[in-house]
Every structure is written in structure tokens, then in C-alpha cells.
Design an enzyme around this catalytic site. Sequence first.
Site, PDB file in Angstrom:
ATOM      1  CD  GLU A 177      -3.158   0.774   2.170  1.00  0.00           C
ATOM      2  OE1 GLU A 177      -3.305  -0.222   2.345  1.00  0.00           O
ATOM      3  OE2 GLU A 177      -3.875   1.795   2.018  1.00  0.00           O
ATOM      4  CG  ASN A 220      -5.370  -0.335   5.664  1.00  0.00           C
ATOM      5  OD1 ASN A 220      -5.875   0.404   7.055  1.00  0.00           O
ATOM      6  ND2 ASN A 220      -5.135   0.410   4.662  1.00  0.00           N
ATOM      7  CE  LYS A 297      -6.278   2.618   8.792  1.00  0.00           C
ATOM      8  NZ  LYS A 297      -5.854   3.111   7.426  1.00  0.00           N
ATOM      9  CD  GLU A 301      -8.017   6.027   6.250  1.00  0.00           C
ATOM     10  OE1 GLU A 301      -7.136   5.056   5.838  1.00  0.00           O
ATOM     11  OE2 GLU A 301      -7.871   7.096   5.407  1.00  0.00           O
ATOM     12  NE  ARG A 334      -0.863   3.843  11.612  1.00  0.00           N
ATOM     13  CZ  ARG A 334      -1.674   4.299  10.757  1.00  0.00           C
ATOM     14  NH1 ARG A 334      -2.837   4.036  10.270  1.00  0.00           N
ATOM     15  NH2 ARG A 334      -0.936   5.048   9.835  1.00  0.00           N
ATOM     16  CE  LYS A 370      -1.246   8.657   9.008  1.00  0.00           C
ATOM     17  NZ  LYS A 370      -1.994   8.355   7.807  1.00  0.00           N
ATOM     18  CG  ASP A 375      -2.914  10.803   5.160  1.00  0.00           C
ATOM     19  OD1 ASP A 375      -2.203  10.296   5.709  1.00  0.00           O
ATOM     20  OD2 ASP A 375      -3.878  10.154   4.263  1.00  0.00           O
ATOM     21  CD  GLU A 397       1.932   6.499  11.186  1.00  0.00           C
ATOM     22  OE1 GLU A 397       1.148   6.425  12.086  1.00  0.00           O
ATOM     23  OE2 GLU A 397       1.705   5.925  10.102  1.00  0.00           O
ATOM     24  CD  GLU A 403      -0.755   8.204   0.705  1.00  0.00           C
ATOM     25  OE1 GLU A 403      -0.321   7.809   1.941  1.00  0.00           O
ATOM     26  OE2 GLU A 403      -1.984   8.110   0.673  1.00  0.00           O
ATOM     27  CG  HIS A 531      -6.453  15.234   1.158  1.00  0.00           C
ATOM     28  ND1 HIS A 531      -6.916  14.922   0.092  1.00  0.00           N
ATOM     29  CD2 HIS A 531      -5.931  14.581   2.332  1.00  0.00           C
ATOM     30  CE1 HIS A 531      -6.985  13.293   0.323  1.00  0.00           C
ATOM     31  NE2 HIS A 531      -6.449  13.541   1.753  1.00  0.00           N
ATOM     32  CD1 TRP A 553     -12.073  10.576   2.829  1.00  0.00           C
ATOM     33  CD2 TRP A 553     -13.328   9.001   2.043  1.00  0.00           C
ATOM     34  NE1 TRP A 553     -11.928   9.725   3.864  1.00  0.00           N
ATOM     35  CE2 TRP A 553     -12.699   8.487   3.212  1.00  0.00           C
ATOM     36  CE3 TRP A 553     -13.979   7.859   1.246  1.00  0.00           C
ATOM     37  CZ2 TRP A 553     -12.880   7.065   3.784  1.00  0.00           C
ATOM     38  CZ3 TRP A 553     -14.072   6.693   1.928  1.00  0.00           C
ATOM     39  CH2 TRP A 553     -13.583   6.397   3.140  1.00  0.00           C
TER      40      TRP A 553
HETATM   41  C1  GCV Z   1      -2.463   2.237   5.582  1.00  0.00           C
HETATM   42  C2  GCV Z   1      -3.841   7.420   4.334  1.00  0.00           C
HETATM   43  C3  GCV Z   1      -3.449   6.487   3.075  1.00  0.00           C
HETATM   44  C4  GCV Z   1      -3.761   5.076   3.481  1.00  0.00           C
HETATM   45  C5  GCV Z   1      -3.345   4.724   4.765  1.00  0.00           C
HETATM   46  C6  GCV Z   1      -3.761   5.415   5.726  1.00  0.00           C
HETATM   47  C7  GCV Z   1      -3.150   5.247   7.297  1.00  0.00           C
HETATM   48  O1  GCV Z   1      -5.247   7.471   4.235  1.00  0.00           O
HETATM   49  O2  GCV Z   1      -3.565   6.836   2.010  1.00  0.00           O
HETATM   50  O3  GCV Z   1      -3.493   4.311   2.329  1.00  0.00           O
HETATM   51  O4  GCV Z   1      -3.680   3.275   5.066  1.00  0.00           O
HETATM   52  O5  GCV Z   1      -3.348   6.846   5.550  1.00  0.00           O
HETATM   53  O6  GCV Z   1      -2.303   5.756   7.582  1.00  0.00           O
HETATM   54  O7  GCV Z   1      -3.753   4.341   7.921  1.00  0.00           O
END
Ligand code: GCV
Length: 682
Positions: A177, A220, A297, A301, A334, A370, A375, A397, A403, A531, A553
Site C-alpha cells: 500500500e 490495514n 490501526k 477508515e 495509532r 502522524k 495525512d 509517525e 505518497e 489534500h 474525501w
Molecule cells: C494504510 C492514508 C493512506 C492510506 C493509509 C492511511 C493510514 O489515508 O492513503 O493508504 O492506510 O493513511 O495511515 O492508515
Amino acid sequence: MNIQGEDGYELWLRYRPVDHPERLAQYRSAINCVVAPGTRETAAVIRSELARALPALLDCAVPLVDKPTGNALVVGTIDELKAISVFVSSDDCRDLGDEGFIIANGERKNQSPISNFQSLTSTIITGNSAPAVLTGTFHFLRLVQTHQDIRALDLTSRPRIRHRILAHWDNLDGSIERGYAGRSLWNWDALPEKIDPRYHDYARACASIGINGTCLTNVNAGARILTTEYLEKTAALADLFRPYGMRVYLSPNFSVPMRLGGLTTSDPRDPGVAAWWKQKVDEIYRLIPDFGGFQVKANSEGVPGPQDYGASHAEGANMLAAALAPHGGIVLWRAFVYDTAVDADRAKCAYKEFVPLDGMFHPNVLVQVKNGPIDFQPREPFHPLFGAMPQTPLALELQIAQEYLGQSKHLVYLGGMWKEILDSDTHAQGPGSTVARVVDGSLDDHSTSCIIGVANTGSDRNWCGHHFSQANWYAFGRLAWDHALSGEAIADEWVRLTWSDDPHVVDAIKTMLLGSWEACIDYMTPLGLHHIMQEGHHYGPDPGFNAAPRLDWNNVYYHRADAKGLGFDRSSSGSNAVSQYHSPLREQFDNLNACPEKYLLWFHHVPWDHRLQSGATLWEELQRRYDAGIGFVEEMRGIWESLRPRIDPQRHEHVSRRLEEQLENARLWREVCLKYLSRFTL
Ligand code: GCV
């Protein structure tokens, strides 16, 4: 000058012959032989690294001997050295902890930490544990690789942060991912029988920069990783990484008691659930005695968590912590949560959920936050949870994988971004309450601490997709070890190790690295925009995106462009996210005229004709920023082209192609964003 082709596999551990006659002579006379008496597996790793590095660097034989003679390099733990009658005074080791190291030599005998050592000219690398000595060995090799004077060494170093972890968002099917450098490094199908030699090189690279943990699987998470079959595969990797001083962590799925254990609930308050986890954790430790713990996590989400049963994050984390505590494991829980029922402003959610839980977590839980409240954007203000949970150790984090920063196609050095976050003053206990001090535990007197970086590695031959993305892996490790290092100093080291020690090359590449992050912000999200990347993959611009089922989103949610202006009003007359920061930041961020311009559109909905410090209106300044960002990419392309004769052709060509793509994409950002925004300004 080395102009042979290179493919980047060797990272910063290239060990090319020292191209500096005076230093080479010094090194050759300082290191006639190596004595490394340890018998543990780590000692074998140390010997093998020295045997690989020193003859290559010094371009001569450097024999491994049993007793120091002449000018030796003497490497071992304090106890191992004692066994060969080399004594280090206990005063000098007291503050080393189990990971710190000493590098010293006898020319400063009277002041140096080495006592009772006869030779005036030998160099000693030592520490309380074998992994500490390995870190010291890599440090020493770095001194040689960067052509430092090693005649009067008296160096002590220990990490400021306890757990320094790479987090792999790797799935068991080999996909990653947010991975931009090929497939996962972990070949689960072949494990545990087949050990890819690349695992050793991964561990060498991590150990060389002080990383001491690796979380192998995606947050995830599925259920399969906790089956016995996969735990045995994990154990094979743990066995391999152990001599390098690295512990293995996993990311479990919170509903695994139901999915694997056949239970009817995963409620953390259910005794059967707690017993299932205890049994599972005991099984893990039977296979992996030094297992690091879980990164979790939950309720984020769509991922399951304790709130599915009306339990809190603290109850979920503590249940896992209780299972791990007897074995010394930790939980990294997290705080990446943004439930719209909590607050309509996504940036406020985590604070509102977690601050009331401060003081409720078991001692082996760290809440993982984070760097910013949204994000991993090109730039965010620091997360307001830093400084708001004094009774809880907070792990920082970071995302090494870019990304939202052009992935492995754009050259963006993140050392400056991470320093900006670490050096941010939360004012939690008055001036000087930096994020770094929250994270290293010194502000609130926590005995544990953690920094974790989402890895950018993959099966690509050069590990990270872009040769320059290696700099971010490197910078993460170096800052995790010592957050007081400057982004510039780390860049300097990395360039010398990875490219060349030629001052012209060093200066040129450093110019590229050090300007690249601000340039990326300028051509993507200037002045606090955030974003507005394309949906799903997050590469390229799409400020008008408004088709997602959740408000937050959609990109229009974040920039809020309208006929009046641009930006998310998080001031006291808007969402009041500013109230989550301590004074005087809260007031500063709240005031349109005092808010740092880098965060302007993050905290304010700014009229189009508002004048910035430059005298330009918002609209004019935006155009100027997009142009400046593109201008810097053009400059990088020019600098890189000028280096063609001094860089090996293979890597030069690869980076050239990436710079072309970056330029094209930066231009697209300007075109799409300004065209979209001009609809509101004209
Ligand atoms: C692992 C963002 C990323 C997701 C990620 C999420 C997270 O939303 O786009 O891919 O998922 O962060 O940190 O849990």
C-alpha cells in the site's frame, strides 16, 4: 572519479576506495589490522562488514587478527575487550545505555575514555551490547567513507529515541500500500525455508543508520499474519534481523479473535477475547523471544476496533498491552482517526478523541501520531496532540514513502520537513517544549519513546524507485538516532556516501536536495493548501474533485475556494481548530495577519485580494509560488545535467528521466490548479 555504471543497490554502503591521498595514507597507517573478538552472531556481522569495507576503502589488505598489534582497530563489547586485556573505564560506559557506543583512539590517551590500553595509536569501538558495537562500527566506517580525520577520536553517541522503526505497509500477496518501488521485499511464499540474501542487505542498511525495528506488515491488516504458519515465516525474518539489532513488529487486525479464533466477538472487555490474545501473544514469543510488539490501526477508515463494541481506544490498546507486557512488548496504537461524528473538521478529530484518554493507557502503550493532523501532506503544522497528552508517551509517525509528494517520481528530500516538525515548539510547558522533546520523552519524563517511518523500500533494484528517495530512508534513520542533527548535515553525509566526495558534486547535489521540499510545496500546495491530489492514488492535481461519498474525501472540502477567497477557516470564527494549540500559537494561528504564511490557507479562508508580506495579493502570490516551484525543478534539471561527466552514466540517466517527469508533472500542477482557481477570481 568513479564513472562506472552503478545501479544503486549498494545504497550508502558503497565502500569505494578513498579518493583522497592524504586521508588514505592516514587510514592505512591507523588501521594495520582488525581485532574483533566477539563470539555472538552480531560479532560475525561486524567482522564481515569490516572485511567487506576496509580492504575496499583502503585498497589494501587489512587482516583480522586475535591480539592487537601495531595500529589496530579493536572492536567489541566492553566485556569482549576485557577478555583480551583492553579495559574501558566504567565511568565512560555508565551513560552509554545498551545502544550507545564509544569510538576513541589513544592519541588522546590522558583524556580519552580508554584507560589501561597500551597502544597509543589503536582505535577502539565499544559499547555495552553487540548491536551497540555494530552501530559504532557503521559510524566509524562512515567517518572513513566521508574522509574525516580519525587521528584524535573521542566520540560517544547514544540514541535519543528508544524504538526507531520502519513500518512496511506490505500485504501478504506481495503488494505494498502506497509502495512506489516494486513489490514487497518479503517473499512470504518462500519463507521460512528460503532466505533471500537481500534481507541481509536490508538489515545492514537499517543497522547502519540506527534503525532497530521493522514492522513487516500493513496497518490495514488481514487475519492471516497471525496464523501459526505465518508466524513461523515471521520468526525466520526475526532470526535473521536479530544479529543486526533489529526487532520485528506486526500489525494485527483487531477482529482477529473472531476471524481466526472463531469467537463471537472481539470486544476487548470480553475475558474470552483477552484470553485469546494472551494465548496468541504467548505463541508469538515462543517463536520470537524478542518480538517488538503490535502497531495497530483501529476504528479508522473502516478498519475494525474497540469502538465497534462501545469500548474505547484505551480499552482496546490496554487489552493488547496486557498480553504483551510480561514479554516486554509494546503497543503502538495509532491516533489516525477522523470520524465525522466527532467533528466536521477532520483536523480536529484525533485530538478530541484521544486527549480525554490521557493517563488511561498502560505503560507499554505508545499513542502513535502522524506528524500533522490530516495525512502526510507536503506541509502541515505539527499535530496538536503533541503537547496535549503529557501522561502518555507519543510515537511520531512520519512517511518516508512520498505518497502525497510525487511518490518515487519526484526528487523531494524530506529531512527539512521532519526537522521543521521536530523543532516545532508546542509551548506545552512554555517555550522550548518542542515536538522532539515530546517524542523523545524528555519533556514529560517518559522512559520509553518511539519514532516510526512508513518505508519507501521495495523490490526495485535501487530499493526506493528513485535514487534520491534513498536519501529519505537515510535521513529517517539518522534523525531517529539523533534528532538534533540538521537536515543539511544529513544531506551532506548522504551525498558523500552515495554519490561522490568531489566538492563540486557535493555542493551541487546538496543544492538540489535542500531546495526540493519547498519547491514541491510551491508547485503542489503553496501557502497551506492541502489534500488536492488526484483521488485514490494521490499523484497529480485535482482541486475540483467532489465526487466522493464522504465530504472529507473530497478535495473541495480542503481548499473551499469560492468567490470570496481560498482556504479552510480553522480560526476561532471557523472550525476553531486553532484552539487545540497552546498559547501563544493558538492566537498566532488565529490571526490572519500573524499566521505564518506557510500555514495561511490551512487556518484561514483568505480573500483573493488579501495582501501578503511580499505586497502581492493572494492570487498573485499563488501564481508566483507555482512559478517558483517549477523554476526550481528546472534548476535541478540544469544542475543535474552539468554533473553528467562526474556521475556514473547509469544512475545519471535514471535520475535525468525522473527529473523530466517531475518537471512535466509540476507544470501540470500549475496549469490545473491555476485554471481551476481562476474560475473564482475572475
Ligand atoms: C494504510 C492514508 C493512506 C492510506 C493509509 C492511511 C493510514 O489515508 O492513503 O493508504 O492506510 O493513511 O495511515 O492508515
